[in-house]
Scaffold this motif. Sequence first.
Motif, PDB file in Angstrom:
ATOM      1  N   ARG A 196       0.798  -1.231   0.000  1.00 47.30           N
ATOM      2  CA  ARG A 196       0.000   0.000   0.000  1.00 47.30           C
ATOM      3  C   ARG A 196       0.828   1.276   0.000  1.00 47.30           C
ATOM      4  O   ARG A 196       0.334   2.325  -0.383  1.00 47.30           O
ATOM      5  N   THR A 197       2.060   1.213   0.467  1.00 51.02           N
ATOM      6  CA  THR A 197       2.885   2.415   0.590  1.00 51.02           C
ATOM      7  C   THR A 197       4.293   2.132   0.096  1.00 51.02           C
ATOM      8  O   THR A 197       4.715   0.969  -0.009  1.00 51.02           O
ATOM      9  N   LYS A 237       7.008   2.538   1.725  1.00 49.75           N
ATOM     10  CA  LYS A 237       7.819   1.895   2.756  1.00 49.75           C
ATOM     11  C   LYS A 237       7.597   0.385   2.807  1.00 49.75           C
ATOM     12  O   LYS A 237       8.428  -0.353   3.330  1.00 49.75           O
ATOM     13  N   GLN A 250      13.038   5.715   1.365  1.00 48.19           N
ATOM     14  CA  GLN A 250      11.587   5.693   1.541  1.00 48.19           C
ATOM     15  C   GLN A 250      10.956   4.331   1.282  1.00 48.19           C
ATOM     16  O   GLN A 250       9.818   4.085   1.676  1.00 48.19           O
ATOM     17  N   TYR A 292      -1.622   1.239  -5.876  1.00 49.74           N
ATOM     18  CA  TYR A 292      -1.793   1.728  -4.507  1.00 49.74           C
ATOM     19  C   TYR A 292      -0.779   2.819  -4.161  1.00 49.74           C
ATOM     20  O   TYR A 292      -1.116   3.805  -3.505  1.00 49.74           O
ATOM     21  N   LEU A 293       0.467   2.637  -4.581  1.00 48.96           N
ATOM     22  CA  LEU A 293       1.509   3.581  -4.193  1.00 48.96           C
ATOM     23  C   LEU A 293       1.959   4.487  -5.342  1.00 48.96           C
ATOM     24  O   LEU A 293       2.989   5.150  -5.258  1.00 48.96           O
ATOM     25  N   GLU A 339       2.302   8.250  -4.554  1.00 50.87           N
ATOM     26  CA  GLU A 339       3.445   8.469  -3.663  1.00 50.87           C
ATOM     27  C   GLU A 339       4.755   8.381  -4.449  1.00 50.87           C
ATOM     28  O   GLU A 339       5.687   9.164  -4.216  1.00 50.87           O
TER      29      GLU A 339
END
Length: 285
Positions: free
Chosen positions: A166-167, A169, A198, A268-269, A272
Motif C-alpha cells: 500500500r505504501t 515503505k 523511503q 496503490y503507491l 506516492e
Amino acid sequence: MTEGNNAFVVGGKSFTAVAINCAAKAGEWIMTKLGNYASLEIKYSEHDLVTEVDKGSERLIRKLIATHFPHHSFLGEEGCEPGPEASAKALEEASDSEYLWIVDPIDGTTNFVHGFPFFCVSIALAYRGEIIVGVVYDPVRDELFVAEKGKGAYVHGRRMQVSEDRTLKEGLIATGLPAEREHALPVNLRGIAELASQVRNLRVAGSAALHLAYVAAGRLSGFWEIGLNSWDMAAGVLLIQESGGIVTDTKGDTYSLGVRNVAASNGYLHDELLAALKKAEAAGS
C-alpha cells in the motif's frame, strides 16, 4: 487463455499465438549463444551494447511475423539507428500503421554479455496505437508472461495480479541506469537518492521489460526509469494494465507509445512514487 475475440485473430491466425511462438523460438536460440557470442559493438554510448545475437534474434522474429502477417509493420530496436532522437523518429514514422509489432530482441544485452541471468525477449502488438498483445519471455527461467487487451495477463498459465503493497515503505521498487549518461542518468540517480530511504528496498537488475513483468506478477511493487524506448516498455505495460496496475509517464500523464520516462506500479503507491520523483526533480523533461 481463450480465443474468441476477433480483434486478436486474422485469417484464423491468433496474434498472441504468433507472438508466443516468436518469443519462444528467439529465446531458445539466444540460450544457445549465452557465453558464446562472437562480436560486441558499441551503439549510442559505451554503456549501450549490441551483439550479433541481438541482431539475429530480431531477424528471426521479423521473418516469423512476416510469414504470418506480411502486411503488418515492424519496429525493432536493432532496425533503428542508436540514440533517443532516432528511436523517436522511427516510432513517429510507424505511428500511422494499423498493426505495429514492437520488438526488443534481447532486453538486457549487457546482462547477456556478462552472463548475468536477467534478460528477455519482448514482443508487443499495437492496433492503431493501442497495445493489444504483450509477451515477455525469460529464456533463463523459461518464464512466459502473456497479456491480451481485456483478457488478463498470465505467467505459467496462471492469471497474474499486482502486489497489495500500500505504501512506498512496504514496497520493493525497481529502476535502471540509463545508457544515455549526460541527461537521463543524472535524473534517474536523483530519483534513486530520494527513494532509497523511503522504500523497503530498490532493485536495479538491468532489464526494463522484465522489471515491468515482475510488477505485473506482484514480485515488484513499482518501477520507474528515465529515457526508455517503446520496445523496452510496450509489452510490459500491457502486462501491468491487465494485472490491475497503473502505468503513466513520470509526471502522471497517460501512457502512450511515445512515452520515454515511465512510472509503473500496483496502483496503490503510484501517487506516492510520482510525488517522490517530483520532489527530487527526477521526473525528467
